[in-house]
Design a protein around this motif. Structure first.
Motif, PDB file in Angstrom:
ATOM      1  N   GLY A   1      39.252   1.866 -43.170  1.00  0.00           N
ATOM      2  CA  GLY A   1      39.793   0.635 -42.613  1.00  0.00           C
ATOM      3  C   GLY A   1      41.295   0.619 -42.394  1.00  0.00           C
ATOM      4  N   TYR A   2      41.946   1.746 -42.583  1.00  0.00           N
ATOM      5  CA  TYR A   2      43.383   1.824 -42.359  1.00  0.00           C
ATOM      6  C   TYR A   2      43.704   1.909 -40.868  1.00  0.00           C
ATOM      7  CZ  TYR A   2      44.542   2.929 -47.267  1.00  0.00           C
ATOM      8  OH  TYR A   2      44.718   2.894 -48.627  1.00  0.00           O
ATOM      9  N   ARG A   3      44.824   1.350 -40.487  1.00  0.00           N
ATOM     10  CA  ARG A   3      45.432   1.686 -39.206  1.00  0.00           C
ATOM     11  C   ARG A   3      46.124   3.027 -39.407  1.00  0.00           C
ATOM     12  NH1 ARG A   3      49.621  -2.545 -37.015  1.00  0.00           N
ATOM     13  NH2 ARG A   3      50.659  -1.930 -38.927  1.00  0.00           N
ATOM     14  N   VAL A   4      45.847   3.984 -38.540  1.00  0.00           N
ATOM     15  CA  VAL A   4      46.305   5.359 -38.745  1.00  0.00           C
ATOM     16  C   VAL A   4      47.284   5.766 -37.653  1.00  0.00           C
ATOM     17  CG1 VAL A   4      45.620   7.773 -39.012  1.00  0.00           C
ATOM     18  CG2 VAL A   4      44.095   5.955 -39.831  1.00  0.00           C
ATOM     19  N   TRP A   5      48.541   5.946 -38.026  1.00  0.00           N
ATOM     20  CA  TRP A   5      49.499   6.556 -37.115  1.00  0.00           C
ATOM     21  C   TRP A   5      49.328   8.063 -37.214  1.00  0.00           C
ATOM     22  CZ3 TRP A   5      51.884   3.745 -33.615  1.00  0.00           C
ATOM     23  CH2 TRP A   5      52.134   2.398 -33.858  1.00  0.00           C
ATOM     24  N   ALA A   6      48.784   8.662 -36.163  1.00  0.00           N
ATOM     25  CA  ALA A   6      48.460  10.086 -36.155  1.00  0.00           C
ATOM     26  C   ALA A   6      49.504  10.834 -35.332  1.00  0.00           C
ATOM     27  CB  ALA A   6      47.068  10.309 -35.566  1.00  0.00           C
ATOM     28  N   LEU A   7      50.321  11.633 -36.002  1.00  0.00           N
ATOM     29  CA  LEU A   7      51.406  12.358 -35.352  1.00  0.00           C
ATOM     30  C   LEU A   7      51.042  13.833 -35.200  1.00  0.00           C
ATOM     31  CD1 LEU A   7      52.767   9.747 -36.459  1.00  0.00           C
ATOM     32  CD2 LEU A   7      54.834  11.105 -36.822  1.00  0.00           C
ATOM     33  N   ALA A   8      51.263  14.366 -34.003  1.00  0.00           N
ATOM     34  CA  ALA A   8      51.038  15.785 -33.744  1.00  0.00           C
ATOM     35  C   ALA A   8      51.647  16.136 -32.392  1.00  0.00           C
ATOM     36  CB  ALA A   8      49.546  16.121 -33.758  1.00  0.00           C
ATOM     37  N   ARG A   9      51.763  17.433 -32.119  1.00  0.00           N
ATOM     38  CA  ARG A   9      52.336  17.884 -30.845  1.00  0.00           C
ATOM     39  C   ARG A   9      51.328  17.879 -29.710  1.00  0.00           C
ATOM     40  NH1 ARG A   9      54.678  23.655 -31.818  1.00  0.00           N
ATOM     41  NH2 ARG A   9      52.818  23.763 -33.132  1.00  0.00           N
ATOM     42  N   ALA A  10      50.064  18.133 -30.018  1.00  0.00           N
ATOM     43  CA  ALA A  10      49.051  18.357 -28.981  1.00  0.00           C
ATOM     44  C   ALA A  10      48.428  17.048 -28.521  1.00  0.00           C
ATOM     45  CB  ALA A  10      47.968  19.291 -29.513  1.00  0.00           C
ATOM     46  N   ALA A  11      48.773  16.619 -27.318  1.00  0.00           N
ATOM     47  CA  ALA A  11      48.272  15.349 -26.795  1.00  0.00           C
ATOM     48  C   ALA A  11      46.758  15.359 -26.627  1.00  0.00           C
ATOM     49  CB  ALA A  11      48.947  15.041 -25.458  1.00  0.00           C
ATOM     50  N   ASP A  12      46.211  16.485 -26.155  1.00  0.00           N
ATOM     51  CA  ASP A  12      44.762  16.538 -25.923  1.00  0.00           C
ATOM     52  C   ASP A  12      43.989  16.452 -27.235  1.00  0.00           C
ATOM     53  OD1 ASP A  12      45.741  19.012 -26.699  1.00  0.00           O
ATOM     54  OD2 ASP A  12      44.397  20.169 -25.414  1.00  0.00           O
ATOM     55  N   ALA A  13      44.512  17.117 -28.282  1.00  0.00           N
ATOM     56  CA  ALA A  13      43.840  17.068 -29.584  1.00  0.00           C
ATOM     57  C   ALA A  13      43.934  15.670 -30.189  1.00  0.00           C
ATOM     58  CB  ALA A  13      44.441  18.097 -30.531  1.00  0.00           C
ATOM     59  N   LEU A  14      45.055  14.990 -29.981  1.00  0.00           N
ATOM     60  CA  LEU A  14      45.185  13.618 -30.464  1.00  0.00           C
ATOM     61  C   LEU A  14      44.241  12.682 -29.724  1.00  0.00           C
ATOM     62  CD1 LEU A  14      49.019  13.101 -31.022  1.00  0.00           C
ATOM     63  CD2 LEU A  14      47.231  13.205 -32.749  1.00  0.00           C
ATOM     64  N   GLU A  15      44.067  12.934 -28.431  1.00  0.00           N
ATOM     65  CA  GLU A  15      43.125  12.126 -27.648  1.00  0.00           C
ATOM     66  C   GLU A  15      41.716  12.283 -28.190  1.00  0.00           C
ATOM     67  OE1 GLU A  15      41.550  11.644 -23.033  1.00  0.00           O
ATOM     68  OE2 GLU A  15      43.290  12.917 -23.477  1.00  0.00           O
ATOM     69  N   SER A  16      41.351  13.522 -28.530  1.00  0.00           N
ATOM     70  CA  SER A  16      40.037  13.781 -29.112  1.00  0.00           C
ATOM     71  C   SER A  16      39.886  13.081 -30.457  1.00  0.00           C
ATOM     72  CB  SER A  16      39.842  15.294 -29.292  1.00  0.00           C
ATOM     73  OG  SER A  16      38.681  15.582 -30.041  1.00  0.00           O
ATOM     74  N   LEU A  17      40.952  13.112 -31.261  1.00  0.00           N
ATOM     75  CA  LEU A  17      40.932  12.430 -32.553  1.00  0.00           C
ATOM     76  C   LEU A  17      40.731  10.933 -32.370  1.00  0.00           C
ATOM     77  CD1 LEU A  17      41.495  12.381 -35.662  1.00  0.00           C
ATOM     78  CD2 LEU A  17      43.910  12.096 -35.067  1.00  0.00           C
ATOM     79  N   ALA A  18      41.449  10.360 -31.410  1.00  0.00           N
ATOM     80  CA  ALA A  18      41.350   8.918 -31.163  1.00  0.00           C
ATOM     81  C   ALA A  18      39.945   8.523 -30.709  1.00  0.00           C
ATOM     82  CB  ALA A  18      42.383   8.497 -30.131  1.00  0.00           C
ATOM     83  N   LYS A  19      39.319   9.387 -29.921  1.00  0.00           N
ATOM     84  CA  LYS A  19      37.955   9.102 -29.477  1.00  0.00           C
ATOM     85  C   LYS A  19      36.999   9.094 -30.659  1.00  0.00           C
ATOM     86  CE  LYS A  19      38.273  10.825 -24.724  1.00  0.00           C
ATOM     87  NZ  LYS A  19      37.832  11.878 -23.758  1.00  0.00           N
ATOM     88  N   GLU A  20      37.202  10.046 -31.583  1.00  0.00           N
ATOM     89  CA  GLU A  20      36.318  10.119 -32.745  1.00  0.00           C
ATOM     90  C   GLU A  20      36.608   9.020 -33.756  1.00  0.00           C
ATOM     91  OE1 GLU A  20      34.844  13.293 -36.190  1.00  0.00           O
ATOM     92  OE2 GLU A  20      36.115  13.977 -34.537  1.00  0.00           O
ATOM     93  N   GLY A  21      37.895   8.728 -33.954  1.00  0.00           N
ATOM     94  CA  GLY A  21      38.276   7.765 -34.979  1.00  0.00           C
ATOM     95  C   GLY A  21      38.266   6.320 -34.538  1.00  0.00           C
ATOM     96  N   GLY A  22      38.226   6.103 -33.234  1.00  0.00           N
ATOM     97  CA  GLY A  22      38.154   4.738 -32.726  1.00  0.00           C
ATOM     98  C   GLY A  22      39.497   4.040 -32.661  1.00  0.00           C
ATOM     99  N   GLU A  23      39.450   2.729 -32.553  1.00  0.00           N
ATOM    100  CA  GLU A  23      40.641   1.931 -32.284  1.00  0.00           C
ATOM    101  C   GLU A  23      41.648   1.931 -33.430  1.00  0.00           C
ATOM    102  OE1 GLU A  23      38.694  -2.381 -33.643  1.00  0.00           O
ATOM    103  OE2 GLU A  23      39.180  -1.990 -31.545  1.00  0.00           O
ATOM    104  N   ARG A  24      41.245   2.350 -34.610  1.00  0.00           N
ATOM    105  CA  ARG A  24      42.188   2.374 -35.733  1.00  0.00           C
ATOM    106  C   ARG A  24      43.198   3.520 -35.610  1.00  0.00           C
ATOM    107  NH1 ARG A  24      37.380   0.927 -38.758  1.00  0.00           N
ATOM    108  NH2 ARG A  24      37.563  -1.219 -39.502  1.00  0.00           N
TER     109      ARG A  24
END
Length: 253
Positions: A29-52
């Motif tokens: 239930g946390y809001r997650v600020w996910a920091l990384a260099r790879a935009a495509d990998a972050l996009e994949s993470l956001a799709k899996e993790g949802g709106e949080r």
């Protein structure tokens, strides 16, 4: 630790330990600020993790970009938890380790965690407290040949962890470090490839050689490291600070 807005900042969140940590906090239930260099990998993470999941494309070695990211984070409120996970290594003899290698490894492994703590911890303290969890390595506790600057950086991170734990103890912020052994990540895959290239062993033989270094005789999984991170972020760990937890299959034991 009680808060009405649970927020975590995770660096190196696009893969390996960072990815599993980010997803676990999102599930909690946390809001997650996910920091990384790879935009495509972050996009994949956001799709899996949802709106949080709040992806931020940042090279943590870039001080200006990292400071800008902290401003973005603080604009929505102080975090509850910081997980300094981003890390890089250089595997080379001392005489083949360049000053550029030194600068890059220290920037990612030491300066970035320092900057995030410096910029975010005062706001955390003002909001009532929180948790800082630094992802180190067994190299924080012992020397390993051909990794002089990596070992130095992880020893430095442990020193930072212990110093900040003391400095912020009465401000209700705990600061701890998790020191994994070999974990099933890209860094491990690169290590096995390097062993294969230099020794002529097969990939399986290289993997077995690294696994045999610990008492369990196996490679640690990212989810196992994540479970320890989640414990240190929990109310159950409120009295733990300045600690270094080995999760290395007994290698240092």
């Amino acid at each position: 630790m009680t808060t009405t807005q649970k927020t975590v900042v995770v660096t190196g969140a696009s893969r390996g330990i960072g990815r599993t940590v980010a997803l676990s906090f999102a599930r909690e239930g946390y809001r997650v600020w996910a920091l990384a260099r790879a935009a495509d990998a972050l996009e994949s993470l956001a799709k899996e993790g949802g709106e949080r999941i709040r992806p931020l494309v940042v090279d943590v070695a870039n001080e200006e970009a990292l400071l800008a990211a902290t401003k973005t984070i603080l604009a929505e409120g102080p975090p509850t938890v910081i997980v300094n996970n981003a890390g890089i290594t250089v595997s080379a003899p001392l005489t083949k380790t360049s000053t550029a290698d030194v600068a890059r490894v220290m920037a990612v492994n030491v300066t970035a965690p320092f900057l995030l703590c410096r910029e975010l911890m005062p706001a955390m303290a003002k909001a009532g407290g929180g948790r800082v969890i630094n992802i180190g390595s067994m190299a924080a506790e012992r020397g390993m040949k051909y990794t002089s600057i990596y070992c130095a950086s992880k020893h430095a991170l442990l020193g930072l962890t212990r110093a900040l734990a003391v400095e912020y103890a009465k401000k209700n912020i705990t600061v701890n470090q998790v020191n994994p052994g070999w974990v099933e990540t890209d860094m491990f895959a690169n290590a096995t490839a390097a062993i294969s290239q230099t020794t002529g062993r097969s990939g399986d033989q290289a993997r077995e050689a690294l696994a045999s270094m610990n008492a369990l005789g196996r490679i640690i999984q990212p989810e196992e490291v994540t479970a320890l991170v989640m414990f240190l972020a929990s109310d159950a760990a409120a009295a733990i600070t300045g600690a270094a937890y080995a999760i290395d299959g007994g290698e240092l034991g």
